[in-house]
Enzyme design. Structure first.
Site, PDB file in Angstrom:
ATOM      1  N   ASN A   1       0.473   0.940   5.943  1.00 36.68           N
ATOM      2  CA  ASN A   1       1.042   0.038   4.953  1.00 36.68           C
ATOM      3  C   ASN A   1       1.731  -1.088   5.700  1.00 36.68           C
ATOM      4  OD1 ASN A   1       2.447  -1.156   2.787  1.00 36.68           O
ATOM      5  ND2 ASN A   1       4.189   0.198   3.087  1.00 36.68           N
ATOM      6  N   GLY A   2       1.334  -2.339   5.408  1.00 36.68           N
ATOM      7  CA  GLY A   2       1.938  -3.485   6.081  1.00 36.68           C
ATOM      8  C   GLY A   2       0.862  -4.463   6.488  1.00 36.68           C
TER       9      GLY A   2
ATOM     10  N   LYS B   1       8.729 -11.354 -17.287  1.00 35.88           N
ATOM     11  CA  LYS B   1       8.149 -10.105 -17.805  1.00 35.88           C
ATOM     12  C   LYS B   1       6.839 -10.399 -18.520  1.00 35.88           C
ATOM     13  CE  LYS B   1       9.688  -7.704 -15.988  1.00 35.88           C
ATOM     14  NZ  LYS B   1      10.694  -7.831 -15.029  1.00 35.88           N
TER      15      LYS B   1
ATOM     16  N   LYS C   1       4.477  -2.929  -6.580  1.00 31.84           N
ATOM     17  CA  LYS C   1       5.891  -2.653  -6.869  1.00 31.84           C
ATOM     18  C   LYS C   1       6.809  -3.097  -5.737  1.00 31.84           C
ATOM     19  CE  LYS C   1       9.171  -0.813  -9.320  1.00 31.84           C
ATOM     20  NZ  LYS C   1       9.598  -1.638 -10.469  1.00 31.84           N
TER      21      LYS C   1
ATOM     22  N   GLU D   1      14.062 -14.251 -17.005  1.00 35.12           N
ATOM     23  CA  GLU D   1      13.554 -12.892 -16.828  1.00 35.12           C
ATOM     24  C   GLU D   1      12.576 -12.530 -17.956  1.00 35.12           C
ATOM     25  OE1 GLU D   1      13.294 -10.856 -14.558  1.00 35.12           O
ATOM     26  OE2 GLU D   1      12.965  -8.922 -15.490  1.00 35.12           O
TER      27      GLU D   1
ATOM     28  N   CYS E   1       0.872  -1.168   0.000  1.00 32.54           N
ATOM     29  CA  CYS E   1       0.000   0.000   0.000  1.00 32.54           C
ATOM     30  C   CYS E   1       0.910   1.219   0.000  1.00 32.54           C
ATOM     31  CB  CYS E   1      -0.860   0.054   1.261  1.00 32.54           C
ATOM     32  SG  CYS E   1      -1.972  -1.340   1.431  1.00 32.54           S
TER      33      CYS E   1
ATOM     34  N   ARG F   1       1.996   1.317  -5.931  1.00 29.10           N
ATOM     35  CA  ARG F   1       2.066   0.519  -4.708  1.00 29.10           C
ATOM     36  C   ARG F   1       0.730  -0.122  -4.345  1.00 29.10           C
ATOM     37  NH1 ARG F   1       6.542   1.625  -1.507  1.00 29.10           N
ATOM     38  NH2 ARG F   1       5.442   0.689   0.224  1.00 29.10           N
TER      39      ARG F   1
ATOM     40  N   GLU G   1       3.954 -11.543 -15.909  1.00 30.88           N
ATOM     41  CA  GLU G   1       3.445 -10.605 -14.909  1.00 30.88           C
ATOM     42  C   GLU G   1       2.582  -9.490 -15.505  1.00 30.88           C
ATOM     43  OE1 GLU G   1       6.294  -8.497 -12.443  1.00 30.88           O
ATOM     44  OE2 GLU G   1       7.696  -8.341 -14.087  1.00 30.88           O
TER      45      GLU G   1
ATOM     46  N   TRP H   1      -3.652  -1.948  -1.614  1.00 36.55           N
ATOM     47  CA  TRP H   1      -3.484  -3.213  -2.330  1.00 36.55           C
ATOM     48  C   TRP H   1      -3.902  -4.266  -1.315  1.00 36.55           C
ATOM     49  CZ3 TRP H   1      -0.423  -7.673  -1.928  1.00 36.55           C
ATOM     50  CH2 TRP H   1      -0.253  -8.412  -3.109  1.00 36.55           C
TER      51      TRP H   1
ATOM     52  N   HIS I   1      14.730 -33.011 -20.606  1.00 35.54           N
ATOM     53  CA  HIS I   1      14.502 -33.744 -19.346  1.00 35.54           C
ATOM     54  C   HIS I   1      13.069 -33.595 -18.842  1.00 35.54           C
ATOM     55  CE1 HIS I   1      18.722 -34.721 -19.180  1.00 35.54           C
ATOM     56  NE2 HIS I   1      19.005 -33.441 -19.393  1.00 35.54           N
TER      57      HIS I   1
HETATM   58  O1  M6R Z   1      12.406  -4.408  -4.899  1.00 35.71           O
HETATM   59  P1  M6R Z   1      12.951  -5.770  -5.157  1.00 35.71           P
HETATM   60  O2  M6R Z   1      13.944  -5.782  -6.273  1.00 35.71           O
HETATM   61  O3  M6R Z   1      13.503  -6.411  -3.925  1.00 35.71           O
HETATM   62  O4  M6R Z   1      11.709  -6.621  -5.631  1.00 35.71           O
HETATM   63  C1  M6R Z   1      11.833  -7.979  -5.915  1.00 35.71           C
HETATM   64  C2  M6R Z   1      10.646  -8.474  -6.702  1.00 35.71           C
HETATM   65  O5  M6R Z   1       9.466  -8.290  -5.984  1.00 35.71           O
HETATM   66  C3  M6R Z   1      10.540  -7.765  -8.044  1.00 35.71           C
HETATM   67  O6  M6R Z   1      11.695  -7.907  -8.806  1.00 35.71           O
HETATM   68  C4  M6R Z   1       9.345  -8.315  -8.856  1.00 35.71           C
HETATM   69  O7  M6R Z   1       9.622  -9.628  -9.247  1.00 35.71           O
HETATM   70  C5  M6R Z   1       9.071  -7.419 -10.053  1.00 35.71           C
HETATM   71  N1  M6R Z   1       7.661  -7.199 -10.186  1.00 35.71           N
HETATM   72  C6  M6R Z   1       9.550  -7.980 -11.322  1.00 35.71           C
HETATM   73  O8  M6R Z   1       9.216  -7.231 -12.431  1.00 35.71           O
END
Ligand code: M6R
Length: 594
Positions: A102-103, A470, A589, A466, A2, A30, A473, A76, A489
């Site tokens: 937030n938390g 991308k 984020k 990666e 949040c 956030r 997500e 969130w 495998h």
């Molecule tokens: O802020 P951080 O790099 O520690 O975050 C780690 C992951 O939460 C972050 O990389 C997440 O996987 C992203 N949404 C990827 O695009």
């Protein structure tokens, strides 16, 4: 998870709501399922509802509220569905105390049960609602707002950044934090609080970072910080160099595409950290083992670090998901360097692991957000220079993390040729970006897919992982990254007629074997999308679809460049499917809960 903000203006006649609304809008990354504001002008005013900021604002006109101070929240949801009742600010029974949080309050059920037994009536399903009720209870017992908050946090378990206002003690905002981020901004005409700096960049560059358990009191004359024993703490004021424009779209449709386009600059700026990295290496002393700890995209950057450090510097290197660290990190010692890679520097899993590692080992944070918790808790820090990243999908911070890791590994190995080669990376990235048209047309041909596979070997294996992350997500298409040699495998059983398979195949040692894997999937009907060198004739003959990348991008530096077209592919497929790449469902984020 949040986002929270607060602001108190020195001028009684000015309205805070437009500023609060502007600031909280900058934190939409956030949380984007609800928004709410509380302002005060002798009466408490609350506006809140579920929905994206724009939708709620169209309905409620959030910038139009009286009062010169207040707090705001974007949610969130974790406890309780997105709904008006569950939106913050959360209130006590008499609507005298408003709280944004937030938390997660882990012991909220127990606290709630006790309060209900005492006669409190709750209206929401949130964990947060216990906070205004506890503050109310302690204020009813005679404590002032600050001490009621202090007594409240003595009971709370979990992670929190909290801001509260009370109509029984006007002209004041109190705030505190534990394991969730909170910064305080100072300007000539106001004081601010926020979960993250993009919220207040436009208004304040002088920042205070409260520590766990400190209580911050903002009134229109001052900001005062008290430690847990009620002593005044004299905090250092840091200045943030980021500009407000950095947190704006600046004409791009989305933050994600803006940030993809900023990657050359992000690499160039992070390369300026070379001297700092060399002095960290000089100071480290003997390191017999390196252990990277990270989550998500940062984990993929770490995997590249393992390949680099083992092959260049000959240092045994492990990579551990931060959420798994406590189960597997049993063999750390004083000669182990534990490296925490994080964009936000606030990821709860990584912070927990950092606390464990600090007990036995040397710790290094490679972090983008200035002043974040990892930068304050790790023994050494490399600051990546990507600037604020707003898009939920990490892009420019990934290549910045890689740049820092490459510099670190190359300097550890005294491989100065590689250090020099990194200078060319921004130009290679810019060349890829100029060829965006071919990715756009590729995305039109592949947005039908339900599954994608991504294959790479050696240095290109993390790129495959990666690329797949991308895609899934933001487009919600199932994407799976594999080490190309692992295909036979098991996963090869899934390759069927028409399934898209992205092959990352730069020139170098792994090229021949990856080419065999390309043949393997092609002969089983896969639609191959290859990303390889622009002079790779064999590839152009064998793959129906090739995105060409400068032939001088060697296998070793390929991770810094080959990820860029994969990010673009995910972005444009997501647009084809009609989704918002900046706000993927269910994701936020910064993940400040375990
Ligand atoms: O802020 P951080 O790099 O520690 O975050 C780690 C992951 O939460 C972050 O990389 C997440 O996987 C992203 N949404 C990827 O695009």
């Amino acid at each position: 998870m949040c986002g929270i903000v607060g602001c108190i203006l020195k001028d009684d006649d000015k309205k805070v709501a437009p500023i609060l609304f502007d600031c909280i809008s900058k934190l939409e990354y956030r949380g984007y399922d609800s928004i709410g504001l509380a302002t005060y002008d002798g009466n408490m005013h609350i506006k809140k509802d579920k929905g994206k900021i724009e939708e709620v604002n169209n309905k409620l006109d959030l910038a139009d509220m009286p009062g010169n101070y207040g707090i705001a929240h974007v949610r969130w949801a974790t406890h309780g569905d997105p709904s008006k009742l569950n939106a913050h600010p959360q209130l006590d029974e008499e609507n005298t105390i408003a709280v944004v949080h937030n938390g997660i309050i882990e012991n909220n059920s127990e606290i709630k049960a006790n309060l209900i037994a005492e006669g409190h009536i709750f209206k929401s399903d949130t964990d947060t609602e216990v906070i205004p009720h506890l503050i109310q209870k302690y204020m009813d017992e005679g404590l002032d707002l600050e001490h009621a908050l202090r007594k409240t946090i003595d009971i709370l378990q979990g992670a929190y950044a909290i801001a509260a206002v009370s109509s029984n003690e006007p002209d004041k905002i109190v705030a505190t934090r534990k394991d969730s981020p909170l910064i305080i901004g100072i300007s000539d005409d106001a004081y601010y609080l926020a979960s993250d700096s993009p919220a207040i960049l436009k208004y304040a560059n002088d920042i205070i970072y409260p520590e766990k358990g400190e209580i911050v009191i903002l009134d229109k004359n001052d900001v005062v910080v008290h430690d847990e024993f009620d002593n005044i703490v004299h905090k250092e004021i840091d200045t943030i160099n980021w500009t407000p424009e950095m947190a704006e779209k600046e004409g791009y449709d989305h933050f994600m595409i803006k940030e993809i386009n900023e990657q050359g600059t992000a690499v160039r700026n992070t390369l300026t950290q070379k001297d700092n990295i060399q002095s960290i290496i000089d100071d480290l002393g003997h390191v017999s083992r390196i252990c990277f700890v990270a989550c998500g995209t940062s984990y993929h950057a770490s995997l590249t670090g393992k390949y680099l450090l083992e092959s260049l510097a000959g240092i045994s290197t492990d990579v551990i998901l931060a959420s798994e660290f406590k189960y597997s990190a049993k063999t750390l010692d004083e000669n182990t360097l534990v490296v925490f890679i994080s964009q936000s520097g606030e990821t709860a899993d990584s912070l927990k692991a950092l606390d464990i590692a600090n007990e036995t080992s040397k710790t290094l944070g490679i972090v983008n957000v200035v002043g974040s918790s990892i930068t304050r808790r790790a023994q050494y820090v490399i600051q990546t220079q990507a600037g604020p990243e707003i898009g939920v999908a990490a892009t420019k911070t990934y290549v910045s993390q890689l740049t820092a890791i490459y510099l670190f590994a190359a300097l550890m190995a005294k491989n100065y040729d590689l250090v020099d080669e990194l200078d060319k990376v921004p130009d290679y990235i810019d060349e890829v970006l100029e060829n965006v048209g071919s990715i756009k047309s590729m995305s039109k041909r592949y947005n039908y897919a339900k599954d994608f596979f991504y294959l790479g070997r050696g240095y290109s294996y993390p790129t495959a992982l990666e690329g797949a992350l991308k895609l899934k997500e933001i487009s919600y298409i199932h994407g799976e990254g594999y080490a190309a040699g692992e295909l036979k495998h098991g996963p090869l059983a899934l390759i069927d007629e028409g399934i898209p398979v992205v092959i990352v195949i730069p020139p170098g040692d792994s090229h021949r074997k990856t080419m065999s894997n390309l043949e393997e999937v092609k002969s089983r009907g896969a639609r191959v999308l290859a990303f390889g060198a622009d002079d790779d004739e064999e590839l152009f003959n064998k793959a129906p679809e090739v995105f060409p990348i400068n032939r001088n991008v060697s296998e070793i530096i390929a991770p810094l460049v080959y990820i860029v077209p994969l990010q673009l592919l995910s972005y444009y497929i997501t647009l084809e499917k009609g989704f918002d790449p900046d706000k993927p469902r269910n994701l936020a984020k910064c993940v400040t809960v375990e």
